[in-house]
Design a protein around this motif. Structure first.
Motif, PDB file in Angstrom:
ATOM      1  N   VAL A   1       2.510   3.999  -7.818  1.00  0.00           N
ATOM      2  CA  VAL A   1       1.508   3.354  -6.977  1.00  0.00           C
ATOM      3  C   VAL A   1       2.006   1.992  -6.528  1.00  0.00           C
ATOM      4  O   VAL A   1       1.920   1.625  -5.360  1.00  0.00           O
ATOM      5  N   TRP A   2       2.577   1.239  -7.469  1.00  0.00           N
ATOM      6  CA  TRP A   2       3.061  -0.108  -7.155  1.00  0.00           C
ATOM      7  C   TRP A   2       4.175  -0.055  -6.120  1.00  0.00           C
ATOM      8  O   TRP A   2       4.196  -0.828  -5.178  1.00  0.00           O
ATOM      9  N   TRP A   3       5.126   0.885  -6.262  1.00  0.00           N
ATOM     10  CA  TRP A   3       6.221   0.996  -5.299  1.00  0.00           C
ATOM     11  C   TRP A   3       5.707   1.277  -3.901  1.00  0.00           C
ATOM     12  O   TRP A   3       6.169   0.717  -2.925  1.00  0.00           O
ATOM     13  N   ARG A   4       4.742   2.193  -3.846  1.00  0.00           N
ATOM     14  CA  ARG A   4       4.215   2.525  -2.525  1.00  0.00           C
ATOM     15  C   ARG A   4       3.433   1.356  -1.944  1.00  0.00           C
ATOM     16  O   ARG A   4       3.506   1.068  -0.759  1.00  0.00           O
TER      17      ARG A   4
ATOM     18  N   ARG B   1       3.001  -3.975   3.875  1.00  0.00           N
ATOM     19  CA  ARG B   1       3.040  -5.418   4.092  1.00  0.00           C
ATOM     20  C   ARG B   1       1.659  -6.042   4.235  1.00  0.00           C
ATOM     21  O   ARG B   1       1.325  -7.008   3.578  1.00  0.00           O
ATOM     22  N   VAL B   2       0.844  -5.430   5.128  1.00  0.00           N
ATOM     23  CA  VAL B   2      -0.459  -6.019   5.431  1.00  0.00           C
ATOM     24  C   VAL B   2      -1.321  -6.080   4.178  1.00  0.00           C
ATOM     25  O   VAL B   2      -1.991  -7.082   3.906  1.00  0.00           O
TER      26      VAL B   2
ATOM     27  N   ALA C   1     -12.215 -13.162   3.547  1.00  0.00           N
ATOM     28  CA  ALA C   1     -12.308 -12.440   2.270  1.00  0.00           C
ATOM     29  C   ALA C   1     -12.637 -10.973   2.494  1.00  0.00           C
ATOM     30  O   ALA C   1     -12.014 -10.085   1.901  1.00  0.00           O
ATOM     31  N   VAL C   2     -13.595 -10.709   3.373  1.00  0.00           N
ATOM     32  CA  VAL C   2     -13.988  -9.319   3.618  1.00  0.00           C
ATOM     33  C   VAL C   2     -12.831  -8.538   4.235  1.00  0.00           C
ATOM     34  O   VAL C   2     -12.515  -7.418   3.817  1.00  0.00           O
ATOM     35  N   LEU C   3     -12.163  -9.166   5.218  1.00  0.00           N
ATOM     36  CA  LEU C   3     -11.005  -8.510   5.838  1.00  0.00           C
ATOM     37  C   LEU C   3      -9.946  -8.213   4.791  1.00  0.00           C
ATOM     38  O   LEU C   3      -9.375  -7.116   4.747  1.00  0.00           O
ATOM     39  N   ALA C   4      -9.667  -9.209   3.927  1.00  0.00           N
ATOM     40  CA  ALA C   4      -8.624  -9.044   2.918  1.00  0.00           C
ATOM     41  C   ALA C   4      -8.958  -7.904   1.975  1.00  0.00           C
ATOM     42  O   ALA C   4      -8.102  -7.071   1.652  1.00  0.00           O
ATOM     43  N   PHE C   5     -10.215  -7.828   1.551  1.00  0.00           N
ATOM     44  CA  PHE C   5     -10.621  -6.747   0.657  1.00  0.00           C
ATOM     45  C   PHE C   5     -10.478  -5.393   1.348  1.00  0.00           C
ATOM     46  O   PHE C   5     -10.031  -4.418   0.732  1.00  0.00           O
ATOM     47  N   THR C   6     -10.869  -5.322   2.628  1.00  0.00           N
ATOM     48  CA  THR C   6     -10.781  -4.055   3.348  1.00  0.00           C
ATOM     49  C   THR C   6      -9.333  -3.606   3.476  1.00  0.00           C
ATOM     50  O   THR C   6      -8.994  -2.444   3.209  1.00  0.00           O
ATOM     51  N   ILE C   7      -8.474  -4.550   3.890  1.00  0.00           N
ATOM     52  CA  ILE C   7      -7.061  -4.209   4.069  1.00  0.00           C
ATOM     53  C   ILE C   7      -6.432  -3.809   2.738  1.00  0.00           C
ATOM     54  O   ILE C   7      -5.721  -2.811   2.634  1.00  0.00           O
TER      55      ILE C   7
ATOM     56  N   GLY D   1      -4.761  -0.241   1.770  1.00  0.00           N
ATOM     57  CA  GLY D   1      -3.387  -0.161   1.280  1.00  0.00           C
ATOM     58  C   GLY D   1      -3.328   0.552  -0.058  1.00  0.00           C
ATOM     59  O   GLY D   1      -2.478   1.414  -0.288  1.00  0.00           O
ATOM     60  N   LEU D   2      -4.268   0.191  -0.939  1.00  0.00           N
ATOM     61  CA  LEU D   2      -4.296   0.812  -2.262  1.00  0.00           C
ATOM     62  C   LEU D   2      -4.605   2.298  -2.159  1.00  0.00           C
ATOM     63  O   LEU D   2      -4.055   3.108  -2.901  1.00  0.00           O
ATOM     64  N   ARG D   3      -5.497   2.643  -1.220  1.00  0.00           N
ATOM     65  CA  ARG D   3      -5.862   4.047  -1.070  1.00  0.00           C
ATOM     66  C   ARG D   3      -4.630   4.865  -0.678  1.00  0.00           C
ATOM     67  O   ARG D   3      -4.378   5.927  -1.223  1.00  0.00           O
TER      68      ARG D   3
END
Lengths: 331, 386
Positions: B36-39, B44-45, B363-369, B373-375
């Motif tokens: 997960v971490w590698w991916r 970047r975003v 903050a909201v944008l950062a959480f969404t992005i 990314g995590l998904r």
């Protein structure tokens, strides 16, 4: 189809029953009751010394000393038989009187917003899906992110600022001052529609952003289907292919989420209405919460939820009519 | 390692294959989290989103140290003052140490109101790690060291409000409050969702049906009006701490249905798998199967769901406090700071009142992005070799 309808209507009634219990609990939550507040309002500052006995008398007069389930039954009977939502404490009149025209204003805002959302999102999303990696497609992604991130009250403030400074129009309220008390006419309706634009744009903002994503994603899935290739092979004009196969299916998720959109709009409405000064239910809801005027608050919460449930029902029926897979499976 | 290198040195053509094999071996033996971490690292975003959030968290945690004063400190010489930008040069020349110009108080000749006027003749230099107002770090460690300060007076990076309080200080503390409410709210919702969704998904049948109906009813009521209803019930005599925890409870109470649905879905999907049957046959209890066998199989998805539910919590808190039903002054949160920016007059006279709004949006944008990314990173089907 009839069985389907009966099933859904029954579900609707059950949901409304539980919602009414929940709303009643919320109405009962704030400390103190109507009698305390009535006594405080009536006698504070008059020098009259209010005793606990006086308050108990008031309480008995309003029938508030009865157990909660009986009061709930009375409240519900009033609503169901006489469409009577009880008494407003802050305005010293019936809740129906306080709500009055605001209900229609709320519905006007709701439907304007919904129409704006779908008129904007469906065609743009279809265009973006067909022209992938075009500038429209990329700006759509940016807009979708901003749709969630920009709190709508902020958007409302910005729109307010722009319209006051740039266009020199007042956007507060739903009518220009000269039409405020005027009887209904076409001119007044036009004036109202003009005032509806800004609240509708603000409220449609996040709903549109989400629907754009949904429609675009479904379109992309459907465009790769064999049915589309087959239709193209038969030599059907491109726009006809689009309309007949992918676009028709891409509308389904939109129809199935009408209830969600109404929910979202009602959720955002109070704060937007407060900033824009709209005379509708959401603004009244905030005011009645702040005044602890719980009968008004309860009535509004019930009405808003009722419309969401109704729109859910409409969306279920419409989807069944649109999508043969659901129509055939019955329930 | 050295032995391998000498071998690699001898068989030059094979060494490339070998490093490739090593790489493959590393990939196939990596734990799920490493994958997960590698991916995620490649996204970047999403990394930027994570960095922004870490910065905000640090700002909130070390607010006492970073801020030049207390949230209640009033600077009477600079009321409703504009943000002050540190400068390195002016008409007198260049200076290595950043400074701002001093403030003089004048009276408006017509209205006789006090006006703060910049005096370009005086310079006030900025110093770092200065001694200032006393504070207790996290309520424990007493200190009076601040990150920066002026030789005289206070530097207002974000300007001041109607009472002359430093907006930068208030924003720092508000960031801490708003983010921590989000964290606690999400955690409460998570625990509830885990219990309720866990029961529904694992027990199935009647229990599942009942819980599903209840979830549906909670979901049908518009969220913010419901929050407001619960928040309106807070007794007026409650302290700010009590209101704070009550708010997190509310967000948890109303935030659980979506999460519970996801957990239920995952559980229903995995319940029929062989490893569950094996555990059952070995005599494991239901609780053990849920926590030890089922949950770990979709922990990554749950984390993504938690991250994605953050923006809603933050926006709800901001909205509630904005209209006066959430936290109350003298507490500060993003919503409370934005109360000052509720009308046109404020926007025209003091646009810097909107700076907290930028924090909310970012903050909201950062959480969404970050969530997106995590998904992508947590999805085992998006196989990219690290």
């Amino acid at each position: 189809m009839l069985r389907f309808l009966v099933h859904r209507i029954f579900g609707l009634l059950v949901t409304m029953f539980f919602v009414s219990i929940m709303v009643f609990i919320i109405m009962e939550l704030p400390p103190g009751d109507y009698a305390d507040r009535y006594a405080f309002r009536k006698f504070s500052g008059t020098g009259v010394n209010v005793t606990q006995g006086d308050i108990d008398n008031i309480r008995h007069g309003f029938g508030l000393d009865r157990p909660a389930h009986i009061r709930y039954a009375q409240w519900m009977t009033g609503i169901l038989t006489r469409f009577d939502f009880g008494e407003s404490f802050a305005y010293e009149t019936s809740v129906n009187h306080v709500i009055g025209q605001r209900l229609w204003m709320t519905l006007a805002i709701l439907y304007t917003t919904l129409i704006l959302t779908y008129v904007l999102s469906i065609p743009i999303a279809i265009y973006a899906a067909v022209n992938r990696h075009s500038s429209v497609d990329y700006s759509l992604t940016v807009v979708s992110y901003l749709g969630l991130a920009l709190p709508n009250f902020l958007l409302a403030l910005v729109m307010l600022y722009v319209s006051v400074t740039v266009f020199d129009t007042s956007v507060g309220g739903l009518f220009s001052p000269e039409y405020e008390k005027a009887p209904w006419s076409l001119v007044k309706l036009g004036d109202m529609l003009q005032h509806l634009i800004i609240p509708a744009v603000v409220l449609a903002w996040s709903a549109t952003a989400l629907q754009l994503q949904t429609v675009r994603a479904t379109m992309l899935d459907e465009l790769n289907k064999l049915s589309v290739t087959a239709a193209r092979a038969r030599g059907i004009p491109e726009w006809k292919v689009l309309m007949k196969y992918p676009a028709r299916l891409a509308v389904n998720p939109v129809v199935s989420t009408i209830g969600f959109d109404v929910n979202r709009i009602f959720s955002e409405l109070p704060i937007v209405a407060l900033v824009l000064g709209l005379p509708e239910l959401g603004e009244l809801l905030i005011q009645s919460y702040l005044d602890l005027d719980m009968y008004v608050a309860g009535a509004i919460l019930m009405m808003l939820t009722f419309f969401i449930v109704i729109m859910n029902f409409v969306s279920d029926v419409a989807l069944a009519a649109l999508d043969p897979r659901i129509k055939l499976s019955g329930v | 390692m050295t032995a391998e290198q000498t071998i690699d040195g001898i068989f030059e053509p094979e060494s490339e294959d070998r490093s490739k094999i090593d790489k493959k071996l590393k990939y196939y033996t990596a734990s799920q989290w490493q994958l997960v971490w590698w991916r995620f690292r490649k996204h970047r975003v999403a990394m930027i989103g994570a960095l922004v959030l870490i910065t905000m968290a640090i700002m909130g945690i070390f607010a006492n140290f970073i801020a030049p004063c207390k949230i209640t400190t009033r600077d009477r010489s600079y009321i409703m003052g504009a943000p002050q930008m540190p400068k390195f040069w002016d008409h007198k020349g260049f200076s290595f140490r950043p400074f701002i110009h001093g403030i003089k108080t004048k009276r408006d000749p017509v209205t006789l109101r006090k006006l703060a006027v910049v005096d370009p003749e005086t310079r006030r230099y900025i110093r770092f790690f200065v001694t200032g107002d006393k504070y207790k770090m996290w309520g424990l460690i007493p200190s009076s060291i601040h990150l920066y300060g002026l030789e005289k007076g206070i530097l207002h990076l974000f300007g001041t409000d109607e009472l002359g309080r430093d907006l930068f200080t208030r924003t720092l503390f508000a960031t801490g409050t708003s983010l921590s409410i989000g964290v606690l709210g999400v955690l409460t919702a998570f625990v509830l969702a885990l219990i309720i969704g866990g029961i529904a998904g694992y027990a199935g049948g009647m229990m599942d049906y009942l819980i599903q109906r209840i979830t549906e009813i909670v979901r049908v009521v518009p969220v913010i009006p419901l929050y407001m209803g619960l928040a309106a019930a807070f007794p007026k005599e409650w302290s700010n701490t009590q209101v704070y925890f009550a708010m997190t409870m509310i967000f948890g109470l109303i935030g659980w249905p979506t999460l519970a649905r996801r957990i239920r879905g995952h559980l229903l999907g995995q319940r029929g798998e062989d490893f569950v049957l094996a555990a059952e046959l070995s005599g494991a209890s239901a609780g053990r199967i849920i926590t030890r066998h089922l949950l770990p199989s979709f922990t990554s998805y749950i984390i993504v769901d938690l991250i994605i539910s953050f923006p809603y919590m933050i926006l709800s808190e901001t909205a509630l406090s904005f209209i006066g039903l959430g936290l109350r002054p003298p507490s500060v949160s993003w919503g409370i700071l934005l109360q000052d920016a509720q009308n046109i007059r404020a926007i025209e006279q003091a646009p810097w009142f909107f700076i907290p709004a930028i924090f909310v949006v970012v903050a909201v944008l950062a959480f969404t992005i970050l969530g997106d990314g995590l998904r992508d990173a947590a999805d085992p089907y998006s196989v990219t070799q690290g």
